[in-house]
Design a protein around this motif. Structure first.
Motif, PDB file in Angstrom:
ATOM      1  N   SER A 159       0.817  -1.213   0.000  1.00  0.00           N
ATOM      2  CA  SER A 159       0.000   0.000   0.000  1.00  0.00           C
ATOM      3  C   SER A 159       0.848   1.260   0.000  1.00  0.00           C
ATOM      4  CB  SER A 159      -0.918   0.012   1.235  1.00  0.00           C
ATOM      5  OG  SER A 159      -0.143   0.011   2.427  1.00  0.00           O
ATOM      6  N   ASP A 160       2.155   1.109   0.299  1.00  0.00           N
ATOM      7  CA  ASP A 160       3.045   2.271   0.393  1.00  0.00           C
ATOM      8  C   ASP A 160       3.958   2.332  -0.822  1.00  0.00           C
ATOM      9  OD1 ASP A 160       4.084  -0.162   1.289  1.00  0.00           O
ATOM     10  OD2 ASP A 160       5.621   0.791   2.509  1.00  0.00           O
ATOM     11  N   GLY A 161       4.642   3.467  -0.989  1.00  0.00           N
ATOM     12  CA  GLY A 161       5.626   3.586  -2.049  1.00  0.00           C
ATOM     13  C   GLY A 161       6.796   2.678  -1.763  1.00  0.00           C
ATOM     14  N   TRP A 168       8.939  -5.811  -8.324  1.00  0.00           N
ATOM     15  CA  TRP A 168       7.872  -6.752  -8.664  1.00  0.00           C
ATOM     16  C   TRP A 168       7.195  -6.341  -9.968  1.00  0.00           C
ATOM     17  CZ3 TRP A 168       6.736 -11.438  -7.103  1.00  0.00           C
ATOM     18  CH2 TRP A 168       5.454 -11.953  -7.267  1.00  0.00           C
ATOM     19  N   THR A 169       6.833  -5.064 -10.071  1.00  0.00           N
ATOM     20  CA  THR A 169       6.112  -4.606 -11.266  1.00  0.00           C
ATOM     21  C   THR A 169       7.046  -4.503 -12.476  1.00  0.00           C
ATOM     22  OG1 THR A 169       6.369  -2.289 -10.571  1.00  0.00           O
ATOM     23  CG2 THR A 169       4.324  -3.416  -9.954  1.00  0.00           C
ATOM     24  N   LYS A 182      -1.247  -2.128 -19.221  1.00  0.00           N
ATOM     25  CA  LYS A 182      -2.342  -1.714 -18.348  1.00  0.00           C
ATOM     26  C   LYS A 182      -1.895  -1.137 -17.009  1.00  0.00           C
ATOM     27  CE  LYS A 182      -5.894  -4.844 -20.172  1.00  0.00           C
ATOM     28  NZ  LYS A 182      -6.842  -5.942 -19.842  1.00  0.00           N
ATOM     29  N   VAL A 183      -0.766  -1.607 -16.512  1.00  0.00           N
ATOM     30  CA  VAL A 183      -0.341  -1.203 -15.162  1.00  0.00           C
ATOM     31  C   VAL A 183       1.037  -0.550 -15.183  1.00  0.00           C
ATOM     32  CG1 VAL A 183       0.032  -1.958 -12.777  1.00  0.00           C
ATOM     33  CG2 VAL A 183      -1.693  -3.114 -14.203  1.00  0.00           C
ATOM     34  N   ALA A 188       4.769   2.791  -6.791  1.00  0.00           N
ATOM     35  CA  ALA A 188       3.338   2.723  -6.507  1.00  0.00           C
ATOM     36  C   ALA A 188       2.610   2.680  -7.840  1.00  0.00           C
ATOM     37  CB  ALA A 188       2.888   3.933  -5.699  1.00  0.00           C
ATOM     38  N   VAL A 189       1.665   1.772  -7.986  1.00  0.00           N
ATOM     39  CA  VAL A 189       0.900   1.627  -9.225  1.00  0.00           C
ATOM     40  C   VAL A 189      -0.583   1.527  -8.882  1.00  0.00           C
ATOM     41  CG1 VAL A 189       2.798   0.461 -10.451  1.00  0.00           C
ATOM     42  CG2 VAL A 189       1.092  -0.911  -9.201  1.00  0.00           C
TER      43      VAL A 189
END
Length: 347
Positions: A159-161, A168-169, A182-183, A188-189
């Motif tokens: 939930s945090d930066g 991961w992203t 899309k993401v 933070a995304v």
């Protein structure tokens, strides 16, 4: 007479204690939760050996970057390496501290640690909300003989930066064009599905509490919280378990010289043994230091960690930096971190 001598001795001891306290450094750092277990262990042993205290707060990489820019801490920590222009703009010097791996963790009845197999594409579809149940054919095909429940998947994310989220992203963007479109990637995304926990600690706690959940944490958190991690298929098509050798294999060909600010990205590296979500974690300090003595003590702590902390890092399944990399780091310290009068802090 005796009482006067006793008072004088007591006063002398008290003054000596005060002097020792004054001479002992008290350093503050904040940032990434990814390396918190090893920083805490290093800090404890460093205090035992030197008397110097290193107080580190696990607040996420975004918070670490913000606090060092604001000069509210002596050093910041981030898993998302800052770009060269941001380092220059804020007068910061960046260097790596240690290497580790991020792992998917699950809470599914009957699934033991390391038993479930996932590919990057399937993992991305789970976090996109496209694969909604554990017995989905895409998961079942990878896990013949493993009984999976027909239960909804509960996705847990940060939930945090978070630099862990950046890593991961970044990985999901490499293995899934749809995720990239899309993401995308970042600290933070806008998550397509799931619920957030603060820090690696928060994600681990949620996964431990929520049946049929999946999340992502640094490997030490998975082990400390007795969570079931998964296997992942790597770039060479091999299903691998997270481990210190697998993280080391991913880092083996890191181009430290070619990465500005030594900010290497180690995701999805080739190699049959490589863990696909591997990352270095970084320290941020100001290049111009008003308190040269304190700045030297910051560097002395990390120098000590490089020299004496390798086995402690391995015990927590981190990968210590190779000697040739720590030599480069010390060269960066000597060249780029200066006292107010321009003299190098580290010689």
């Amino acid at each position: 007479m005796f009482n006067r001598i006793l008072v004088q001795c007591s006063t002398g001891l008290a003054m000596a204690a005060v002097a020792a306290t004054v001479s002992a450094a008290d350093l503050t750092g904040a940032g990434a939760s990814f390396p918190y277990p090893i920083y805490a262990k290093w800090a404890s042993q460093y205090h035992a050996e030197t008397g110097h205290r290193v107080n580190y707060q696990s607040i996420g990489s975004g918070g670490g970057q913000q606090q060092i820019i604001a000069k509210t801490v002596d050093f910041g920590a981030t898993d998302d390496p800052m770009k060269p222009e941001a380092l220059t703009e804020n007068g910061l010097v960046q260097f790596p501290a240690v290497i580790g791996g991020t792992v998917p963790v699950v809470n599914v009845e009957g699934v033991a640690p390391g038993q479930l197999k996932l590919t990057g594409a399937v993992l991305a579809d789970i976090f996109l909300g496209k694969i909604k149940k554990w017995d989905d054919p895409a998961i079942a095909r990878l896990n013949a003989g493993l009984t999976l429940p027909s239960k909804s998947i509960v996705v847990v994310h940060r939930s945090d930066g978070s630099g862990t989220t950046f890593g991961w992203t970044n990985y999901l963007s490499q293995v899934s064009p749809e995720w990239q479109d899309k993401v995308g990637q970042g600290k933070a995304v806008k998550w397509p599905t799931g619920q957030g926990g603060k820090g690696n600690e928060g994600v681990a706690a949620y996964v431990r509490q929520l049946v049929n959940s999946i999340g992502y944490v640094e490997y030490a958190y998975a082990k400390q919280n007795k969570l079931a991690w998964t296997q992942l298929q790597n770039r060479d098509g091999q299903f691998v378990q997270p481990s210190q050798p697998a993280f080391a294999a991913a880092a083996a060909n890191a181009d430290w010289d070619g990465a500005p600010g030594m900010g290497v990205i180690l995701n999805n590296e080739p190699g049959a043994e490589s863990w696909p979500v591997t990352a270095a974690t970084f320290i941020l300090v100001h290049g111009r230091q008003e308190d040269a003595a304190k700045a030297h003590e910051i560097l002395a702590f990390f120098d000590w960690a490089y020299r004496k902390g390798a086995d402690m890092a391995r015990d927590l399944d981190y990968v210590p930096l190779p000697d040739e990399v720590t030599a480069k780091v010390r060269g960066v310290w000597a060249a780029d971190i200066k006292a107010a009068d321009g003299a190098p802090v580290w010689k």
